[in-house]
Design a protein around this motif. Structure first.
Motif, PDB file in Angstrom:
ATOM      1  N   ASP A  35      13.832 -34.479  81.946  1.00  0.00           N
ATOM      2  CA  ASP A  35      13.995 -33.987  83.582  1.00  0.00           C
ATOM      3  C   ASP A  35      14.259 -32.223  82.104  1.00  0.00           C
ATOM      4  O   ASP A  35      14.509 -30.718  83.230  1.00  0.00           O
ATOM      5  CB  ASP A  35      15.110 -34.051  84.552  1.00  0.00           C
ATOM      6  CG  ASP A  35      15.540 -32.858  85.412  1.00  0.00           C
ATOM      7  OD1 ASP A  35      13.877 -33.159  85.846  1.00  0.00           O
ATOM      8  OD2 ASP A  35      16.974 -33.334  85.529  1.00  0.00           O
ATOM      9  N   ALA A  36      14.741 -32.228  81.200  1.00  0.00           N
ATOM     10  CA  ALA A  36      15.044 -31.022  80.408  1.00  0.00           C
ATOM     11  C   ALA A  36      13.434 -30.753  80.127  1.00  0.00           C
ATOM     12  O   ALA A  36      13.588 -28.983  80.104  1.00  0.00           O
ATOM     13  CB  ALA A  36      15.971 -31.180  79.462  1.00  0.00           C
ATOM     14  N   LEU A  52       6.071 -26.183  90.412  1.00  0.00           N
ATOM     15  CA  LEU A  52       5.804 -28.207  90.080  1.00  0.00           C
ATOM     16  C   LEU A  52       6.818 -28.455  89.500  1.00  0.00           C
ATOM     17  O   LEU A  52       6.958 -29.689  89.655  1.00  0.00           O
ATOM     18  CB  LEU A  52       4.949 -26.676  89.223  1.00  0.00           C
ATOM     19  CG  LEU A  52       4.182 -28.701  88.138  1.00  0.00           C
ATOM     20  CD1 LEU A  52       3.370 -29.457  88.459  1.00  0.00           C
ATOM     21  CD2 LEU A  52       3.331 -27.579  86.761  1.00  0.00           C
ATOM     22  N   ALA A  53       7.387 -27.721  88.872  1.00  0.00           N
ATOM     23  CA  ALA A  53       8.734 -28.411  88.326  1.00  0.00           C
ATOM     24  C   ALA A  53       9.312 -29.008  89.320  1.00  0.00           C
ATOM     25  O   ALA A  53       9.636 -29.883  88.903  1.00  0.00           O
ATOM     26  CB  ALA A  53       9.797 -27.384  87.931  1.00  0.00           C
ATOM     27  N   HIS A  57      10.871 -32.542  89.272  1.00  0.00           N
ATOM     28  CA  HIS A  57      11.800 -33.347  88.796  1.00  0.00           C
ATOM     29  C   HIS A  57      11.889 -34.208  90.615  1.00  0.00           C
ATOM     30  O   HIS A  57      13.056 -35.560  90.461  1.00  0.00           O
ATOM     31  CB  HIS A  57      13.105 -31.951  89.289  1.00  0.00           C
ATOM     32  CG  HIS A  57      14.270 -31.834  89.727  1.00  0.00           C
ATOM     33  ND1 HIS A  57      15.062 -33.206  88.624  1.00  0.00           N
ATOM     34  CD2 HIS A  57      14.884 -31.889  90.182  1.00  0.00           C
ATOM     35  CE1 HIS A  57      16.391 -32.663  89.214  1.00  0.00           C
ATOM     36  NE2 HIS A  57      16.235 -32.502  90.052  1.00  0.00           N
ATOM     37  N   MET A  58      11.978 -33.847  91.213  1.00  0.00           N
ATOM     38  CA  MET A  58      12.057 -35.031  92.920  1.00  0.00           C
ATOM     39  C   MET A  58      11.237 -36.239  92.088  1.00  0.00           C
ATOM     40  O   MET A  58      11.690 -37.261  92.750  1.00  0.00           O
ATOM     41  CB  MET A  58      11.854 -34.417  94.131  1.00  0.00           C
ATOM     42  CG  MET A  58      11.918 -33.107  94.016  1.00  0.00           C
ATOM     43  SD  MET A  58      13.989 -33.121  94.370  1.00  0.00           S
ATOM     44  CE  MET A  58      14.036 -34.602  96.275  1.00  0.00           C
ATOM     45  N   ALA A  59      10.106 -36.094  91.808  1.00  0.00           N
ATOM     46  CA  ALA A  59       9.418 -37.700  91.279  1.00  0.00           C
ATOM     47  C   ALA A  59      10.065 -38.176  90.782  1.00  0.00           C
ATOM     48  O   ALA A  59      10.395 -39.638  90.923  1.00  0.00           O
ATOM     49  CB  ALA A  59       8.334 -37.541  90.830  1.00  0.00           C
ATOM     50  N   MET A  88      22.172 -35.919  88.750  1.00  0.00           N
ATOM     51  CA  MET A  88      20.423 -35.249  88.198  1.00  0.00           C
ATOM     52  C   MET A  88      20.230 -34.324  89.170  1.00  0.00           C
ATOM     53  O   MET A  88      19.028 -33.733  89.008  1.00  0.00           O
ATOM     54  CB  MET A  88      19.888 -36.226  87.916  1.00  0.00           C
ATOM     55  CG  MET A  88      20.154 -36.566  86.440  1.00  0.00           C
ATOM     56  SD  MET A  88      18.644 -37.664  85.701  1.00  0.00           S
ATOM     57  CE  MET A  88      17.657 -36.519  85.769  1.00  0.00           C
ATOM     58  N   VAL A  89      20.093 -34.838  90.786  1.00  0.00           N
ATOM     59  CA  VAL A  89      19.354 -34.337  91.161  1.00  0.00           C
ATOM     60  C   VAL A  89      19.805 -33.071  91.386  1.00  0.00           C
ATOM     61  O   VAL A  89      19.226 -32.018  92.037  1.00  0.00           O
ATOM     62  CB  VAL A  89      19.777 -34.826  93.400  1.00  0.00           C
ATOM     63  CG1 VAL A  89      19.133 -34.312  93.838  1.00  0.00           C
ATOM     64  CG2 VAL A  89      19.068 -36.569  92.994  1.00  0.00           C
ATOM     65  N   PRO A  90      21.673 -32.453  91.994  1.00  0.00           N
ATOM     66  CA  PRO A  90      21.434 -31.008  91.775  1.00  0.00           C
ATOM     67  C   PRO A  90      21.918 -30.473  90.745  1.00  0.00           C
ATOM     68  O   PRO A  90      21.793 -29.024  90.285  1.00  0.00           O
ATOM     69  CB  PRO A  90      22.445 -30.722  92.318  1.00  0.00           C
ATOM     70  CG  PRO A  90      23.422 -32.055  91.698  1.00  0.00           C
ATOM     71  CD  PRO A  90      22.307 -32.848  91.874  1.00  0.00           C
TER      72      PRO A  90
END
Length: 382
Positions: A35-36, A52-53, A57-59, A88-90
């Protein structure tokens, strides 16, 4: 699994081993690094970097959700892994870092922290003394009525004692609860120290649970006893004590007293010669504001009882009904229990002395006394 025994036999969630810890650490570290990288892509100059990011992130979060479901299927601990997904979601990689730090702190403190169940049981340790042995020791030491003074002492400790002293008092009150101890328990519920409040709330719940358990047992015995007066009387007395404990709200207390009244009446109808039952019913009727029925229930005992308490409650019912002539006559009716030479409590001795004076003034023919009933009423009010 039987939920009734789960609280004693099954360890609480906080005491269960964190199964799958290595898997959690590896996945959390990998997810945080990935995620970083996604964040770095979002901050770059690549066309459509932000959408794209966000998609990457959602994937990644979706993959974490699938991993969490797999852990659930394997019956592994979901607390920290669920925290990883939620943070991690937010927060992205910051959420993964916080989760890994939480896992490290949990591993550190769980090595010496006291589990909830052990802490709860330490609040109210089992009393190993048998009731008969305890009663014997109280009698031989002259402390069989010590609870009357102990209630005030407990209240004093709850006012000026230290938190450990207050906790010791609450534990003692919970093990040997009597209605006189209720002020100390309520003081604990309002204490400024959170640990004292928690223990007082736990003790209150324990006392109410014991009352309810006993209620269910006695109610089952009364229903299976086919109108057994002893079973009905035992249930009514227990409900009477429950209503008198001082831990219930007004509506609940009134509801339970109504049930106690019904039980007393049914038991007395089946066993009309039970003097103790008649006294208990009369006393409860007065507390419920029914002096007329109380006087009716207690009157058959006036000439035959050897218990002065019957006369005290009967006199109270007469006074509330305004039957002052009968109240004056009660002293001459049972002089051996209400006369000058009898041992009465100080407050009652003064009251009956006033009524005797009123009777003497009425029968002495003195001028200006007026009607006997009015004179007696003026004296008792004064």
């Amino acid at each position: 699994m039987n939920t009734g025994g789960a609280s004693l036999s099954w360890p609480p969630a906080a005491d269960k081993p964190a199964a799958g810890t290595g898997d959690l650490l590896a996945c959390g570290l990998l997810a945080g690094l990935l995620d970083a990288g996604v964040v770095a892509v979002g901050l770059s100059a690549v066309p459509f970097a932000a959408p794209l990011a966000l998609g990457l992130h959602m994937a990644l979060c979706a993959l974490l959700a699938l991993w969490l479901r797999r852990r659930r299927d394997r019956d592994l601990d979901l607390r920290l892994s669920g925290l990883l997904l939620v943070t991690m979601v937010p927060l992205g990689p910051l959420g993964a870092a916080c989760t890994l730090m939480t896992a490290g702190l949990h591993a550190l403190f769980s090595r010496y922290a006291t589990g909830f169940q052990d802490w709860y049981l330490s609040l109210f340790p089992d009393d190993e003394m048998e009731p008969a042995q305890e009663l014997y020791e109280l009698i031989v030491s002259g402390r069989e009525t010590a609870h009357l003074a102990a209630a005030q002492s407990f209240t004093d400790v709850m006012s000026v004692g230290t938190p450990p002293q207050k906790q010791a008092v609450i534990a003692l009150v919970a093990r040997h609860f009597r209605p006189a101890f209720t002020p100390a328990l309520k003081a604990g519920l309002a204490d400024a120290d959170p640990s004292v409040r928690v223990q007082a709330a736990t003790a209150t719940a324990r006392v109410e649970h014991e009352f309810n358990e006993r209620w269910l047992s006695l109610d089952a015995a009364a229903q299976s006893g086919h109108d057994d007066p002893e079973a009905l009387a035992a249930l009514a007395r227990h409900l009477d004590d429950y209503a008198f404990c001082g831990l219930l709200d007004t509506n609940r207390e009134a509801e339970i007293r109504e049930k106690a009244l019904d039980g007393y009446r049914r038991a007395l109808d089946l066993s009309p010669d039970e003097d103790g039952l008649r006294l208990d019913l009369g006393r409860l009727l007065l507390r419920c504001g029914l002096p007329s029925e109380a006087a009716e229930r207690l009157e058959p005992l006036v000439d035959s009882t050897g218990d002065a308490r019957v006369l005290f409650w009967y006199a109270e019912s007469l006074f509330r009904l305004g039957r002052f002539a009968e109240l004056r006559a009660l002293q001459s009716r049972r002089p051996e229990l209400l006369g000058d030479e009898t041992a009465l409590p100080d407050t009652l001795r003064d009251v009956f002395a006033l009524w005797r004076q009123g009777e003497e003034g009425r029968t002495g023919g003195g001028e200006g006394c007026g009607d006997g009933n009015d004179g007696g009423r003026r004296e008792i009010v004064a």
